[in-house]
Design an enzyme around this catalytic site. Structure first.
Site, PDB file in Angstrom:
ATOM      1  N   GLU A 197      17.264  11.695 -20.200  1.00 13.01           N
ATOM      2  CA  GLU A 197      18.512  10.969 -20.421  1.00 13.01           C
ATOM      3  C   GLU A 197      18.775  10.712 -21.904  1.00 13.01           C
ATOM      4  O   GLU A 197      19.921  10.509 -22.289  1.00 13.01           O
ATOM      5  CB  GLU A 197      18.474   9.654 -19.639  1.00 13.01           C
ATOM      6  CG  GLU A 197      19.838   9.020 -19.394  1.00 13.01           C
ATOM      7  CD  GLU A 197      20.791   9.853 -18.540  1.00 13.01           C
ATOM      8  OE1 GLU A 197      20.304  10.771 -17.833  1.00 13.01           O
ATOM      9  OE2 GLU A 197      22.002   9.609 -18.584  1.00 13.01           O
TER      10      GLU A 197
ATOM     11  N   GLU B  33      26.480  11.003 -26.155  1.00  8.77           N
ATOM     12  CA  GLU B  33      27.494   9.961 -25.982  1.00  8.77           C
ATOM     13  C   GLU B  33      27.703   9.223 -27.308  1.00  8.77           C
ATOM     14  O   GLU B  33      28.832   8.936 -27.715  1.00  8.77           O
ATOM     15  CB  GLU B  33      27.046   8.979 -24.886  1.00  8.77           C
ATOM     16  CG  GLU B  33      28.102   7.940 -24.530  1.00  8.77           C
ATOM     17  CD  GLU B  33      27.643   6.987 -23.423  1.00  8.77           C
ATOM     18  OE1 GLU B  33      26.693   7.339 -22.682  1.00  8.77           O
ATOM     19  OE2 GLU B  33      28.235   5.899 -23.300  1.00  8.77           O
TER      20      GLU B  33
ATOM     21  N   HIS C 147      22.326  -0.670 -22.302  1.00 12.02           N
ATOM     22  CA  HIS C 147      23.106   0.523 -22.007  1.00 12.02           C
ATOM     23  C   HIS C 147      22.233   1.622 -21.410  1.00 12.02           C
ATOM     24  O   HIS C 147      22.640   2.322 -20.480  1.00 12.02           O
ATOM     25  CB  HIS C 147      23.791   0.990 -23.303  1.00 12.02           C
ATOM     26  CG  HIS C 147      24.546   2.268 -23.143  1.00 12.02           C
ATOM     27  ND1 HIS C 147      24.078   3.464 -23.604  1.00 12.02           N
ATOM     28  CD2 HIS C 147      25.718   2.529 -22.531  1.00 12.02           C
ATOM     29  CE1 HIS C 147      24.952   4.415 -23.303  1.00 12.02           C
ATOM     30  NE2 HIS C 147      25.954   3.885 -22.655  1.00 12.02           N
TER      31      HIS C 147
ATOM     32  N   GLU D 280      21.689   0.947 -17.866  1.00 13.49           N
ATOM     33  CA  GLU D 280      22.857   1.283 -17.044  1.00 13.49           C
ATOM     34  C   GLU D 280      22.827   2.771 -16.657  1.00 13.49           C
ATOM     35  O   GLU D 280      23.212   3.139 -15.549  1.00 13.49           O
ATOM     36  CB  GLU D 280      24.137   0.940 -17.817  1.00 13.49           C
ATOM     37  CG  GLU D 280      25.412   1.402 -17.125  1.00 13.49           C
ATOM     38  CD  GLU D 280      26.425   1.929 -18.110  1.00 13.49           C
ATOM     39  OE1 GLU D 280      26.758   1.236 -19.078  1.00 13.49           O
ATOM     40  OE2 GLU D 280      26.891   3.068 -17.899  1.00 13.49           O
ATOM     41  N   HIS D 281      22.368   3.624 -17.579  1.00 16.14           N
ATOM     42  CA  HIS D 281      22.254   5.044 -17.245  1.00 16.14           C
ATOM     43  C   HIS D 281      21.141   5.293 -16.218  1.00 16.14           C
ATOM     44  O   HIS D 281      21.302   6.090 -15.304  1.00 16.14           O
ATOM     45  CB  HIS D 281      21.955   5.858 -18.510  1.00 16.14           C
ATOM     46  CG  HIS D 281      23.165   6.200 -19.302  1.00 16.14           C
ATOM     47  ND1 HIS D 281      23.565   7.492 -19.518  1.00 16.14           N
ATOM     48  CD2 HIS D 281      24.079   5.407 -19.912  1.00 16.14           C
ATOM     49  CE1 HIS D 281      24.670   7.494 -20.254  1.00 16.14           C
ATOM     50  NE2 HIS D 281      24.998   6.240 -20.505  1.00 16.14           N
TER      51      HIS D 281
END
Lengths: 448, 472
Positions: B155, B162, B81, B84-85
């Protein structure tokens, strides 16, 4: 049950018979006044969409009947003169239909999808639902559901704010009538009131039958054999042209401030202005903390959000109706409503002077959105259905509308921006209402 | 549209509880083939390029990767994940996130991605002339992302917020708990975002290692739908994705063995400050490629979903829905069927008042037993018509089609045509339904998870006991 022979038979269907065809819109009007509009060609998958618009909504209600359209929306798939509530529900469900109804300010949409082999069956259902029997208990139960819906909508700031925007912009008349049934009027939404409204609204000449993926000639032929509407003749609904006035609605609310700054937009039939305003909408774009590319990350409004941490989100909108439109920006901020409004007005002024690469980008985005939105069957149905409801002479395909967008020039954008800012703006604030600028000062900041 | 069938339909319509099928009465199923053919080409490095050319003005193009959180271990859980960012943050030719964003928006396109337990997907939607640009961007971020250390640090906070958001959603929490319980000891039991400690510590090296191990040609599918030409796309992908290796150098299996594919178990988190109970009751389902896949999907559809706002109210065809609506047992419930490569989950998610939760779960499991023992032929036929229609309706818009191609190539290795879907569903018999329901839903130890005021939540052995009837 499916016979084994037939099941074997389709094993032979191995090759694709799909061919490229352009999207075409055809429209006809039947002897009873029912308008039939269909879009064929292109690729719409192995299913078809069938829908029915009833061309009346909250704008046709009166003081005592506010909310009637919403009750009727909930009664669509209930008892009619041909089928009982239970039959309607189960038969439509069996056809795999993702049927839904949508009550708007000027229309009630009944949208269904089905396989081509059951499309005629679905068409019969659509004719049937225009003859609701409206029994006492169904109206009563439906009004109770409407009360729950209204309660939920009252907690939804977005819906409430846009309802206030319309009420202020049209000063309570026509498009300014409440879209969400006011809770205080639920007790007036009786069987008599609902029946009276339905008798006037559910006439064939007040309806548009829309389809995507069904042959137009066959649709017209089949629809001609069916009986649409409750009564053969009846008094028409009261209807007057919408007149934009402008104004404000300012309320204290705890927490973040939600604000809409709106202007007089363009009517749906004014294709040239609608296209230019759509481009202006995409020059402004939208912004919030987490946006994927394609949703306005590089737009002007996202710059405001990025550069001002107190601004939570901002979004430009362009609403069009048959005889009026509203353009504007909605934003949510933690503080400083006046400052954000002044940033916004200068951004609108700057956006109206855009040319060159930024203009081309906004035009490309607008065209791209048109194509993307009309890719799915039910959205394509609404795209052509709306035009028919708004009595547009030549119903445009998505490609034709995209061509209108391609023609938009910097002068067009400037012209529509100037036109919209020349009338009184509409301001809706829910939140910190202590530092809201006056409409006059906003208007003077918007000299284009 | 068909002529001369109105009479037949009228007959079957009167007989709602009869076993006549509406769809099967049709004479012409040719519409099933009016679908663009799927063209699939495998490149030398293993990448599969699959397209369905339906012309039009826009195209969806994406890269689907057989990689998600199941390919992680305890130490790097969350890296798929995180990757993906980070993949959108810049390459040598597109040096910043802004460079990628403005390139995409200047052409009126959009770019997005998601990571699930078994898949990662990166997809774009563009106007037809921009397909080559889309492939260029996707190939660039796949092969040349810089994974700048400073941007990785920045990030972390985004991913932590999130995670906070996910933790505030009851349904997300319930499904994470359900995986943790049902698949304990296996990589499927971990979450997609990973624990906060990992989000805070995942390094650039871990990201690079994950990419080199998992983003290999044999596990990539480039799929496209709409205004795309297959041959042109194949040529371009072959050229642009040339640096992707066919398979990792190491011979070790890329994903840990699913040691224990289903464990009957329970996790409940009591919180009396919440107004409603949220829960899931699930049993082992089926994998993507199981021959009975459509039978279980039919059962899922037959049991159905319900919530307070559906227009059918008490009149929907779902037997369970009718009971829940008339008895006022729930705010909402849904029936889910989640597939993985070698296992699956089948069950219910429910939201209800604390005092009705025991009755609600009892009715749910009673419905499983009713289907396994005495499902009616008419129900099965009606559900088949409905499932055929809803499945075929998925072919709607290039995004959904592009996603369907990508997912099916990764999970099945091929594309299901509308004809095959139609055929497989229409051949299901009531005996199939009883057989599959009996083997999966009867006398099994379910995985149960709940949060909220669970004081009245039935004890595990009760729930276990409701999965069989002694009288059968």
């Amino acid at each position: 049950m499916l016979s084994r022979g037939l099941a074997k038979g389709i094993r032979y269907y191995t090759t694709s018979t799909f061919q490229e065809t352009p999207r075409v819109v055809e429209s006809s009007t039947l002897a009873n006044g029912l308008k039939v509009v269909s879009m064929t060609g292109g690729y719409s998958g192995p299913a078809v969409s069938l829908g029915l618009y009833i061309k009346s909504g909250s704008r046709n209600e009166c003081h005592n009947s506010a909310g009637v359209n919403q009750v009727l929306k909930n009664l669509v798939f209930q008892s009619n003169s041909k089928k009982l509530y239970l039959e309607v529900q189960r038969e439509i469900e069996t056809m795999g239909s993702t049927a839904f109804t949508q009550a708007s300010r000027d229309s009630l949409l009944i949208s269904t999808q089905t396989l081509p082999v059951t499309s005629q069956f679905m068409l019969q259902h659509l004719a049937n639902v225009t003859k609701p029997t409206l029994p006492y208990h169904e109206v009563r139960d439906s009004a109770a559901v409407v009360a729950d819906e209204s309660e939920a909508y009252n907690h939804d700031i977005y819906t409430t704010l846009f309802d206030s925007l319309h009420q202020a912009a049209f000063r309570g008349k026509t498009l300014g009538r409440p879209l969400v049934a006011p809770r205080c009027n639920i007790s007036n939404l009786t069987q008599e009131a609902v029946t009276e409204f339905a008798d006037k609204a559910y006439t064939p000449s007040n309806m548009v039958l829309v389809s995507v993926g069904v042959n137009h000639k066959e649709l017209v032929e089949e629809a001609g054999k069916l009986d649409f509407g409750r009564t053969k003749s009846s008094a028409a609904l009261t209807s007057e042209p919408a007149k934009y006035i402008g104004g404000e609605s300012i309320k204290y609310n705890a927490g973040n401030s939600h604000v809409i700054l709106g202007f007089e937009g363009a009517a749906h039939s004014n294709v040239r202005d609608v296209a230019a305003l759509s481009v202006l909408q995409n020059i402004l774009g939208a912004g919030c903390a987490k946006l994927a590319p394609g949703n306005g990350v590089t737009s002007r409004l996202n710059q405001i959000v990025t550069n001002n941490p107190s601004v939570v989100s901002a979004e430009a909108f362009n609403l069009t109706y048959g005889d009026a439109g509203l353009f504007g920006v909605y934003f949510e901020t933690e503080s400083n409503v006046a400052k954000v409004l002044s940033l916004l007005t200068s951004e609108i002024v700057a956006a109206s002077n855009v040319s060159g690469q930024e203009l081309e980008k906004a035009k490309t985005i607008t065209r791209s959105h048109i194509f993307e939105q009309t890719e799915t069957r039910s959205n394509a149905l609404e795209f052509i259905g709306k035009q028919a409801v708004y009595q547009v002479e030549n119903i445009l395909t998505p490609s034709q509308f995209a061509q209108e967008v391609a023609k938009v020039t910097a002068e067009d954008v400037k012209r529509v921006a100037k036109k919209m800012t020349s009338s009184k703006p509409t301001l809706v604030v829910s939140g910190d209402n202590s530092e809201v600028p006056t409409l006059e000062s906003l208007q003077s900041a918007l000299k284009l | 549209m068909l002529n001369n069938v109105s009479k037949l339909f009228a007959v079957s319509a009167k007989n709602i509880s009869g076993s006549r099928s509406i769809v099967s009465k049709s004479f012409d199923l040719g519409f099933l083939n009016k679908t663009p053919k799927t063209q699939i080409t495998t490149l030398p490095n293993g990448i599969r390029v699959a397209t369905e050319q339906s012309f039009g003005e826009t195209a969806s193009v994406g890269v689907w990767v057989d990689s998600g959180s199941v390919y992680e271990n305890d130490k790097n859980n969350g890296v798929a994940h995180f990757l993906e960012h980070m993949i959108f943050k810049g390459t040598p030719t597109r040096p910043s996130p802004h460079a990628i964003e403005s390139e995409v928006e200047n052409m009126g396109g959009s770019l997005n991605a998601f990571t699930s337990r078994e898949h990662s997907a990166y997809y774009m939607k563009v106007l037809k002339d921009n397909v080559p640009n889309a492939v260029d961007i996707l190939s660039d971020i796949f092969q040349n992302s810089k994974f700048d250390s400073k941007l990785i640090e920045d990030e972390r906070q985004t991913i932590i917020s999130e995670n906070n958001y996910v933790q505030s959603k009851e349904d997300e929490v319930i499904f994470d708990q359900l995986h943790a319980a049902a698949f304990q000891g296996s990589p499927l039991g971990r979450t997609i975002l990973g624990p906060v400690e990992n989000i805070k510590s995942i390094s650039r090296d871990q990201i690079l290692e994950f990419v080199s191990k998992n983003y290999t040609g044999d596990r990539l599918v480039v799929s496209a739908a709409g205004a795309v030409d297959h041959d042109a796309l194949v040529k371009q992908v072959a050229e642009k994705f040339a640096n992707i290796k066919a398979a990792p150098a190491s011979q070790e299996s890329p994903r840990a063995q699913i040691t224990n594919d289903f464990v009957g178990s329970e996790i409940r988190v009591r919180d009396d400050s919440l107004p409603l109970v949220h829960f899931a009751v699930a049993v082992k389902g089926l994998s993507w490629d199981h021959p009975d896949y459509f039978v279980l999907e039919l059962i899922q559809n037959m049991i159905g979903n319900w919530n307070r706002s559906i227009s059918a109210g008490k009149n929907l065809s779902s037997n369970l829905g009718e009971i829940v609506a008339t008895e006022g047992l729930a705010e909402s419930f849904s029936t889910f069927f989640t597939c993985y490569k070698d296992t699956g989950l089948f069950g219910h998610y429910g939201v209800c008042q604390p005092e009705t939760v025991d009755d609600l779960i009892a009715e749910m499991l009673k419905e499983w037993q009713r289907i396994a023992s005495s499902v009616k032929n008419s129900e099965v036929e009606r559900a088949k018509d409905k499932l055929i229609a809803t499945t075929l309706m998925q072919y709607d818009g290039t995004s959904k089609i592009c996603e369907g191609i990508g997912r099916q190539l990764l999970t099945l290795g091929r594309r299901l045509t509308p004809s095959e879907t139609y055929l497989r569903i229409s051949e299901i018999t009531p005996a199939d339904v009883k057989r599959v329901a009996t083997s999966l839903l009867r006398d099994v130890s379910p995985a149960v998870t709940a949060i909220g005021p669970t004081g009245n939540f039935p004890e595990y052995n009760f729930v276990r006991g409701w999965t069989y009837w002694n009288r059968l």
